[in-house]
Design an enzyme around this catalytic site. Structure first.
Site, PDB file in Angstrom:
ATOM      1  N   GLU A  55       0.824  -1.205   0.000  1.00  0.00           N
ATOM      2  CA  GLU A  55       0.000   0.000   0.000  1.00  0.00           C
ATOM      3  C   GLU A  55       0.862   1.261   0.000  1.00  0.00           C
ATOM      4  O   GLU A  55       0.612   2.215  -0.745  1.00  0.00           O
ATOM      5  CB  GLU A  55      -0.914   0.017   1.245  1.00  0.00           C
ATOM      6  CG  GLU A  55      -1.816  -1.192   1.379  1.00  0.00           C
ATOM      7  CD  GLU A  55      -1.216  -2.305   2.221  1.00  0.00           C
ATOM      8  OE1 GLU A  55      -1.949  -2.862   3.057  1.00  0.00           O
ATOM      9  OE2 GLU A  55      -0.017  -2.606   2.051  1.00  0.00           O
ATOM     10  N   LEU A 207      19.396 -33.823  -4.043  1.00  0.00           N
ATOM     11  CA  LEU A 207      18.319 -33.044  -3.427  1.00  0.00           C
ATOM     12  C   LEU A 207      17.958 -31.810  -4.253  1.00  0.00           C
ATOM     13  O   LEU A 207      17.562 -30.787  -3.713  1.00  0.00           O
ATOM     14  CB  LEU A 207      18.678 -32.650  -1.984  1.00  0.00           C
ATOM     15  CG  LEU A 207      18.920 -33.811  -1.015  1.00  0.00           C
ATOM     16  CD1 LEU A 207      19.202 -33.302   0.396  1.00  0.00           C
ATOM     17  CD2 LEU A 207      17.726 -34.765  -0.998  1.00  0.00           C
TER      18      LEU A 207
END
Length: 349
Positions: A55, A207
């Protein structure tokens, strides 16, 4: 277009802007400022910890007085607390915003209440516009706020008779290419992936999240290795695009607390039966991904057994861990069962 249509379109734009911000400790938030006549006069989004909230980012683009009587369309309820920056609700009040429309209520213990503060100052507030889209965008962040820890997905692959490996420990591959492709796609959506030292030493996994052609996804989960045994310097995990996080004990709440501080919202557990069982036993598995292959492994000639899960603390049938199956999907010859703790099951923070 009606005023409602204009706000609906502006919320779509705010949701798109929010996705420009980084995923992490803070939520992805976007904002659009509409003039009293419905024209877009400013846009903003949150760029990470310590930067202006969406905002305020949008308001900073406007000259003094330009926001008076305008409408702020925001993906998340304006905050009501002072952290690295001041309260967005106060900033909106100060510039004379006349109306605030937002998608999702802020669940934060200290940051919620912005809507009430705005209403008390005479601002028209309309919550819930495109709320489902807003919650989908903020799903992992909202889960972290609710649980106080990262969302945990526990994955394992097994034979039809519940084994994760043959009697001699070999396990590559129980499932087929389609199932493995699905696993890597889901890895790419996680912030971190954890494996135990036993799996790392036995299988030497990278991984990483890889496409079928072997190339890496742009989004790579942070590799986390759990356990006290040292990992060799030439282990594949050390060649991961991100340096591994090493936790030398099995204190799972401490692990999750540390990962939350590091900005991890979604944790993918793929660490073998010991680690998977530990998360399930501790009540820390929010989602289960069970890949079932149409094969039988049984028990070895010497009685060796490699079950997909180990001890869960279940001593009698009344202590069984009930789960709710969300979906069953066929992947090539394999099945993927997606499940969650059954309704009423305790969530552990």
């Amino acid at each position: 277009m009606t005023h409602s249509d204009i706000e609906h379109t502006a919320m779509g734009r705010a949701l798109a802007l929010a996705q420009r911000g980084p995923r992490g400790v803070n939520p992805q938030v976007g904002a659009v400022i509409l003039s009293p006549s419905g024209d877009v006069i400013a846009e903003g989004w949150h760029r990470g910890t310590g930067t202006r909230h969406a905002e305020v980012d949008a308001l900073s683009q406007l000259p003094a007085g330009a926001a008076r009587g305008a409408t702020a369309v925001v993906t998340l309820e304006p905050c009501n607390h002072t952290g690295h920056t001041g309260p967005c609700s106060e900033a909106l009040i100060e510039v004379g915003i006349g109306r605030v429309v937002y998608a999702v209520d802020d669940p934060g213990l200290h940051s919620h209440g912005g809507a009430d503060r705005l209403r008390a100052a005479g601002v028209d507030v309309a919550p819930g516009l495109r709320g489902d889209d807003g919650r989908a965008l903020l799903d992992s962040w909202l889960t972290v706020q609710r649980l106080g820890r990262p969302h945990v997905t526990v994955k394992w692959a097994q034979s039809l008779d519940g084994r994760a490996a043959a009697a001699d420990g070999t396990s590559q591959w129980i499932t087929g290419p389609s199932a493995r492709e699905d696993v890597h796609r889901r890895r790419s959506q996680a912030d971190a992936i954890v494996a135990g030292t036993g799996t790392v030493l036995a299988d030497d996994p990278a991984l990483t999240a890889r496409r079928p052609d072997g190339s890496l996804y742009e989004q790579q989960p942070v590799p986390v290795v759990l356990g006290a045994r040292p990992i060799p310097d030439d282990a594949a995990v050390h060649r991961h695009p991100q340096p591994p996080v090493l936790h030398t004990d099995h204190d799972l709440p401490a692990l999750l607390a540390d990962l939350r501080v590091r900005g991890v919202q979604r944790l993918f557990v793929e660490g073998g039966p010991t680690v998977a069982s530990a998360f399930v036993r501790a009540g820390l598995a929010d989602e289960l991904l069970v890949y079932v292959a149409p094969t039988l492994l049984g028990v070895g000639p010497d009685g060796a057994d490699r079950p997909a899960l180990g001890a869960l603390g279940v001593r009698t049938i009344t202590e069984q861990r009930r789960i709710a199956v969300a979906s069953i999907q066929r992947l090539g010859d394999d099945l993927l069962i997606v499940a969650h703790p059954a309704p009423g099951a305790e969530e552990t923070g």
